[in-house]
Enzyme design. Structure first.
Site, PDB file in Angstrom:
ATOM      1  N   ASP A  17       4.806  20.033   8.102  1.00  0.00           N
ATOM      2  CA  ASP A  17       5.799  21.125   8.035  1.00  0.00           C
ATOM      3  C   ASP A  17       7.039  20.752   7.235  1.00  0.00           C
ATOM      4  O   ASP A  17       7.568  21.561   6.464  1.00  0.00           O
ATOM      5  CB  ASP A  17       6.180  21.574   9.451  1.00  0.00           C
ATOM      6  CG  ASP A  17       6.718  20.413  10.295  1.00  0.00           C
ATOM      7  OD1 ASP A  17       6.071  19.336  10.311  1.00  0.00           O
ATOM      8  OD2 ASP A  17       7.785  20.562  10.903  1.00  0.00           O
ATOM      9  N   LEU A  18       7.478  19.488   7.362  1.00  0.00           N
ATOM     10  CA  LEU A  18       8.697  19.085   6.629  1.00  0.00           C
ATOM     11  C   LEU A  18       8.430  19.020   5.122  1.00  0.00           C
ATOM     12  O   LEU A  18       9.304  19.346   4.309  1.00  0.00           O
ATOM     13  CB  LEU A  18       9.199  17.737   7.141  1.00  0.00           C
ATOM     14  CG  LEU A  18       9.584  17.701   8.625  1.00  0.00           C
ATOM     15  CD1 LEU A  18      10.042  16.301   9.026  1.00  0.00           C
ATOM     16  CD2 LEU A  18      10.675  18.723   8.944  1.00  0.00           C
ATOM     17  N   CYS A  46      -5.112   7.911   9.080  1.00  0.00           N
ATOM     18  CA  CYS A  46      -5.371   7.322  10.403  1.00  0.00           C
ATOM     19  C   CYS A  46      -5.155   8.364  11.504  1.00  0.00           C
ATOM     20  O   CYS A  46      -4.220   9.139  11.463  1.00  0.00           O
ATOM     21  CB  CYS A  46      -4.419   6.156  10.643  1.00  0.00           C
ATOM     22  SG  CYS A  46      -4.988   4.654   9.861  1.00  0.00           S
ATOM     23  N   LYS A  77       0.849  -1.204   0.000  1.00  0.00           N
ATOM     24  CA  LYS A  77       0.000   0.000   0.000  1.00  0.00           C
ATOM     25  C   LYS A  77       0.879   1.247   0.000  1.00  0.00           C
ATOM     26  O   LYS A  77       0.639   2.186  -0.770  1.00  0.00           O
ATOM     27  CB  LYS A  77      -0.878   0.004   1.249  1.00  0.00           C
ATOM     28  CG  LYS A  77      -1.527   1.346   1.563  1.00  0.00           C
ATOM     29  CD  LYS A  77      -2.432   1.316   2.764  1.00  0.00           C
ATOM     30  CE  LYS A  77      -1.729   1.617   4.046  1.00  0.00           C
ATOM     31  NZ  LYS A  77      -1.424   3.033   4.313  1.00  0.00           N
ATOM     32  N   ASN A  78       1.927   1.231   0.821  1.00  0.00           N
ATOM     33  CA  ASN A  78       2.738   2.448   0.995  1.00  0.00           C
ATOM     34  C   ASN A  78       3.792   2.637  -0.084  1.00  0.00           C
ATOM     35  O   ASN A  78       4.568   3.588  -0.038  1.00  0.00           O
ATOM     36  CB  ASN A  78       3.353   2.471   2.397  1.00  0.00           C
ATOM     37  CG  ASN A  78       2.274   2.639   3.462  1.00  0.00           C
ATOM     38  OD1 ASN A  78       1.127   2.977   3.141  1.00  0.00           O
ATOM     39  ND2 ASN A  78       2.609   2.371   4.705  1.00  0.00           N
ATOM     40  N   ASP A  91       4.129   0.505  12.015  1.00  0.00           N
ATOM     41  CA  ASP A  91       2.908  -0.072  11.418  1.00  0.00           C
ATOM     42  C   ASP A  91       2.670  -1.507  11.848  1.00  0.00           C
ATOM     43  O   ASP A  91       1.631  -2.077  11.522  1.00  0.00           O
ATOM     44  CB  ASP A  91       2.971   0.000   9.893  1.00  0.00           C
ATOM     45  CG  ASP A  91       2.939   1.432   9.401  1.00  0.00           C
ATOM     46  OD1 ASP A  91       3.245   1.664   8.227  1.00  0.00           O
ATOM     47  OD2 ASP A  91       2.637   2.319  10.224  1.00  0.00           O
ATOM     48  N   ARG A 141       0.462  14.409  13.069  1.00  0.00           N
ATOM     49  CA  ARG A 141       0.790  14.229  11.642  1.00  0.00           C
ATOM     50  C   ARG A 141       0.926  15.576  10.911  1.00  0.00           C
ATOM     51  O   ARG A 141       0.217  15.867   9.954  1.00  0.00           O
ATOM     52  CB  ARG A 141      -0.241  13.327  10.968  1.00  0.00           C
ATOM     53  CG  ARG A 141      -0.423  12.046  11.746  1.00  0.00           C
ATOM     54  CD  ARG A 141      -1.094  10.980  10.986  1.00  0.00           C
ATOM     55  NE  ARG A 141      -0.177  10.310  10.061  1.00  0.00           N
ATOM     56  CZ  ARG A 141      -0.567   9.290   9.293  1.00  0.00           C
ATOM     57  NH1 ARG A 141      -1.806   8.887   9.342  1.00  0.00           N
ATOM     58  NH2 ARG A 141       0.279   8.716   8.476  1.00  0.00           N
ATOM     59  N   ARG A 170      -4.000  10.163   4.060  1.00  0.00           N
ATOM     60  CA  ARG A 170      -2.765  10.906   4.297  1.00  0.00           C
ATOM     61  C   ARG A 170      -2.000  11.080   2.994  1.00  0.00           C
ATOM     62  O   ARG A 170      -1.389  12.113   2.752  1.00  0.00           O
ATOM     63  CB  ARG A 170      -1.920  10.120   5.320  1.00  0.00           C
ATOM     64  CG  ARG A 170      -0.522  10.619   5.530  1.00  0.00           C
ATOM     65  CD  ARG A 170      -0.482  11.822   6.391  1.00  0.00           C
ATOM     66  NE  ARG A 170       0.887  12.316   6.581  1.00  0.00           N
ATOM     67  CZ  ARG A 170       1.151  13.456   7.259  1.00  0.00           C
ATOM     68  NH1 ARG A 170       0.172  14.163   7.756  1.00  0.00           N
ATOM     69  NH2 ARG A 170       2.402  13.872   7.405  1.00  0.00           N
ATOM     70  N   ARG A 228      -8.936  -0.014   4.542  1.00  0.00           N
ATOM     71  CA  ARG A 228      -8.033   0.964   3.910  1.00  0.00           C
ATOM     72  C   ARG A 228      -6.733   0.312   3.467  1.00  0.00           C
ATOM     73  O   ARG A 228      -6.092   0.768   2.517  1.00  0.00           O
ATOM     74  CB  ARG A 228      -7.733   2.114   4.877  1.00  0.00           C
ATOM     75  CG  ARG A 228      -8.976   2.900   5.244  1.00  0.00           C
ATOM     76  CD  ARG A 228      -8.658   4.104   6.035  1.00  0.00           C
ATOM     77  NE  ARG A 228      -7.466   4.722   5.454  1.00  0.00           N
ATOM     78  CZ  ARG A 228      -6.658   5.509   6.156  1.00  0.00           C
ATOM     79  NH1 ARG A 228      -6.902   5.749   7.406  1.00  0.00           N
ATOM     80  NH2 ARG A 228      -5.601   6.041   5.585  1.00  0.00           N
TER      81      ARG A 228
HETATM   82  C1  EPZ Z   1       4.028   6.954   6.263  1.00  0.00           C
HETATM   83  O1  EPZ Z   1       3.246   7.963   6.873  1.00  0.00           O
HETATM   84  C2  EPZ Z   1       3.107   5.747   6.123  1.00  0.00           C
HETATM   85  N1  EPZ Z   1       1.972   6.083   5.280  1.00  0.00           N
HETATM   86  C3  EPZ Z   1       2.608   5.334   7.511  1.00  0.00           C
HETATM   87  O2  EPZ Z   1       1.826   4.148   7.342  1.00  0.00           O
HETATM   88  C4  EPZ Z   1       3.812   4.993   8.391  1.00  0.00           C
HETATM   89  O3  EPZ Z   1       3.362   4.723   9.694  1.00  0.00           O
HETATM   90  C5  EPZ Z   1       4.778   6.191   8.426  1.00  0.00           C
HETATM   91  O4  EPZ Z   1       5.140   6.578   7.085  1.00  0.00           O
HETATM   92  C6  EPZ Z   1       6.055   5.865   9.184  1.00  0.00           C
HETATM   93  O5  EPZ Z   1       6.681   4.770   8.616  1.00  0.00           O
HETATM   94  C7  EPZ Z   1       2.130   6.069   3.929  1.00  0.00           C
HETATM   95  O6  EPZ Z   1       3.205   5.815   3.419  1.00  0.00           O
HETATM   96  C8  EPZ Z   1       0.898   6.380   3.116  1.00  0.00           C
HETATM   97  P1  EPZ Z   1       6.152  10.169   8.467  1.00  0.00           P
HETATM   98  P2  EPZ Z   1       3.823   9.485   6.978  1.00  0.00           P
HETATM   99  O7  EPZ Z   1       6.084  11.457   7.752  1.00  0.00           O
HETATM  100  O8  EPZ Z   1       4.570   9.804   5.738  1.00  0.00           O
HETATM  101  C9  EPZ Z   1       6.652  13.388  11.827  1.00  0.00           C
HETATM  102  C10 EPZ Z   1      -0.015   2.722   7.654  1.00  0.00           C
HETATM  103  O9  EPZ Z   1      -0.510   2.205   8.669  1.00  0.00           O
HETATM  104  N2  EPZ Z   1       6.491  14.400  10.766  1.00  0.00           N
HETATM  105  O10 EPZ Z   1       7.324   9.257   8.223  1.00  0.00           O
HETATM  106  O11 EPZ Z   1       2.700  10.358   7.383  1.00  0.00           O
HETATM  107  C11 EPZ Z   1       5.329  12.694  12.144  1.00  0.00           C
HETATM  108  O12 EPZ Z   1       4.580  13.442  13.059  1.00  0.00           O
HETATM  109  C12 EPZ Z   1       0.423   4.182   7.696  1.00  0.00           C
HETATM  110  O13 EPZ Z   1       0.185   2.129   6.571  1.00  0.00           O
HETATM  111  C13 EPZ Z   1       6.683  15.744  11.062  1.00  0.00           C
HETATM  112  O14 EPZ Z   1       6.992  16.094  12.191  1.00  0.00           O
HETATM  113  O15 EPZ Z   1       4.826   9.327   8.189  1.00  0.00           O
HETATM  114  C14 EPZ Z   1       5.783  11.387  12.725  1.00  0.00           C
HETATM  115  O16 EPZ Z   1       6.109  11.603  14.086  1.00  0.00           O
HETATM  116  C15 EPZ Z   1       0.151   4.842   9.023  1.00  0.00           C
HETATM  117  N3  EPZ Z   1       6.519  16.668  10.075  1.00  0.00           N
HETATM  118  C16 EPZ Z   1       7.093  11.089  11.989  1.00  0.00           C
HETATM  119  O17 EPZ Z   1       7.483  12.325  11.366  1.00  0.00           O
HETATM  120  C17 EPZ Z   1       6.191  16.307   8.791  1.00  0.00           C
HETATM  121  O18 EPZ Z   1       6.081  17.196   7.912  1.00  0.00           O
HETATM  122  C18 EPZ Z   1       6.970  10.024  10.932  1.00  0.00           C
HETATM  123  O19 EPZ Z   1       5.988  10.454  10.030  1.00  0.00           O
HETATM  124  C19 EPZ Z   1       6.000  14.936   8.515  1.00  0.00           C
HETATM  125  C20 EPZ Z   1       6.152  14.004   9.505  1.00  0.00           C
END
Ligand code: EPZ
Length: 418
Positions: free
Chosen positions: A124-125, A116, A22-23, A305, A121, A92, A397
């Site tokens: 900003d990055l 989710c 999915k991801n 996950d 979430r 997302r 999902r």
């Molecule tokens: C991806 O979400 C996955 N989703 C998530 O899978 C997965 O849990 C996550 O990566 C971590 O591996 C998809 O790929 C569609 P992140 P993402 O940005 O991109 C912080 C599932 O169950 N952060 O790596 O949203 C954030 O708060 C889903 O399949 C910022 O601070 O995750 C978190 O603490 C759930 N600022 C950390 O980074 C930002 O701009 C990791 O988030 C972005 C993220």
């Protein structure tokens, strides 16, 4: 609102095929907007996140046609840069479209993304990275508005290895002028999968998986036929199900190296695991021992996950465990539901303190998010007696044919529409 009715206690036997990740598929669908070439994505999972992403692409003017399990995307007539807010709130991964839409249209408009409910979430990055590439960003009335006359390559250092931010910046940089280097990039296998897809349509991306991703801007992109990675989280979910229920389950069409952190923990629990190329056989016929501590980390650490599913396993092991969720602020919403099934678990901040009980007892529980919902299903399968898991749209999902695959292994589970 559909629900599962489960009669627990059956051991699981047999083999299960693993869907495309999915991801991986979600950012690859976003990437398809970048090119006028026809893209064929193979063995796309039949899950609602993918269906919603396809709806968004259609709203942008892309043509999407299913051919059995394959999906053909033609973006040559894409003509809209506004991502519909109703759909953006659904998932997302809608935010990944910012990078590809701004690259194609020089403008993009999106409501804050959904997904989710597992934490704040922020994005900003994503936005900081896009600004470094020359994107002007305005946030107003719940919308993110982007404009850029010219995307220019740049050096970007991520404060944390965000998967989505890494992917969004990669997509925006593919046709930018010059070279972009992303430092402290996410290392997840899905990042390398996106790199491989982008290079298949003519991009020049390298370094994915290493923490530093380099993208050399190109002018033209073409089409391709692409088989995404197998879903490591789906594979891990079935292995944990076998560990909890007992039996012998063969996960086929997987990349074992992508879930080595889970395999290591399951070995520590006392499971017998045999790996043969793209197959993982897990055998268990006893009550497992607890693993003292598990901490979720960015890849290659233990995946967030799989945190809920693995905690459900810890709940019926002999001994105590502490599970620490380092990535998301509220990813323990399933614990009160497991307590209805007799779990002895307490959540304090980012830690779940677990004392293993002999067995779960069947109960009616509510899914609150995708992976927490899957954890409740696994607990129901291992429990004594009947369970109902409500609001399984969360599970739909990310898991295609979930109940069919589980029933194929001998589980007593049916979907009921209420
Ligand atoms: C991806 O979400 C996955 N989703 C998530 O899978 C997965 O849990 C996550 O990566 C971590 O591996 C998809 O790929 C569609 P992140 P993402 O940005 O991109 C912080 C599932 O169950 N952060 O790596 O949203 C954030 O708060 C889903 O399949 C910022 O601070 O995750 C978190 O603490 C759930 N600022 C950390 O980074 C930002 O701009 C990791 O988030 C972005 C993220």
């Amino acid at each position: 609102m559909d629900k599962y009715i489960i009669n627990g206690g059956n051991k699981l036997y047999g083999s299960v095929g693993i869907q495309s990740a999915k991801n991986s598929v979600l950012p690859i669908l976003a990437a398809a907007v970048l090119t006028d070439g026809k893209v064929k994505i193979l063995n796309v999972p039949n899950i609602s996140d993918v269906r919603n992403m396809v709806k968004i692409l259609t709203c942008l003017g892309c043509r999407a046609v299913y051919e059995h399990n394959d999906l053909i995307i033609d973006s040559s007539n894409a003509d809209c840069f506004e991502i519909p807010s109703v759909l953006a709130h659904e998932l997302r991964s809608s935010v990944f479209l910012l990078g590809s839409v701004i690259s194609r249209f020089r403008s993009a408009k999106i409501a804050y993304p959904g997904g989710c409910d597992i934490g704040l979430r922020p994005v900003d990055l994503h936005l900081t990275g896009l600004k470094r590439l020359g994107v002007e960003i305005t946030e107003k009335n719940g919308y993110i508005l982007c404009k850029s006359d010219r995307l220019r390559g740049n050096e970007i250092v991520l404060d944390c290895p965000s998967v989505g931010a890494t992917e969004n910046i990669m997509l925006a940089a593919v046709k930018a002028e010059g070279t972009t280097v992303i430092t402290n990039a996410a290392r997840e296998p899905e990042i390398e999968d996106l790199q491989n897809f982008l290079n298949s349509i003519g991009a020049k991306v390298s370094g994915a998986g290493s923490g530093t991703v380099k993208i050399k801007g190109v002018d033209k992109l073409g089409g391709c036929e692409y088989q995404p990675l197998p879903d490591r989280i789906e594979a891990g979910t079935f292995l944990i199900a076998a560990a909890m229920c007992g039996g012998e389950v063969l996960a086929e069409g997987v990349k074992p190296e992508n879930i080595s952190s889970l395999i290591h923990k399951l070995n520590e629990n006392g499971c017998k695991i045999h790996i043969d190329n793209d197959k993982i056989l897990l055998e268990n016929h006893k009550r497992l021992a607890s693993v003292k501590s598990i901490e979720t980390q960015p890849y290659p650490g233990f995946p967030t996950d799989l945190q809920a599913q693995y905690t459900a396993l810890c709940g019926i092991c002999g001994g105590h465990s502490i599970i620490t969720e380092n990535l998301f602020e509220t990813r323990f919403k399933y614990v009160p539901e497991l307590r209805k099934m007799g779990a002895d678990m307490t959540v304090i901040g980012r830690n779940a303190f677990v004392r293993g009980v002999e067995r779960y007892k069947g109960a009616t529980v509510m899914a609150h998010d995708l992976r927490g919902g899957a954890a409740l299903v696994l607990a129901g399968l291992a429990a004594d007696g009947r369970s109902e898991v409500l609001d399984i749209s969360h599970i739909d999902r990310g898991y295609g044919s979930f109940e069919q695959k589980l029933a194929g292994l001998g589980a007593d589970i049916v979907r009921v529409t209420v």
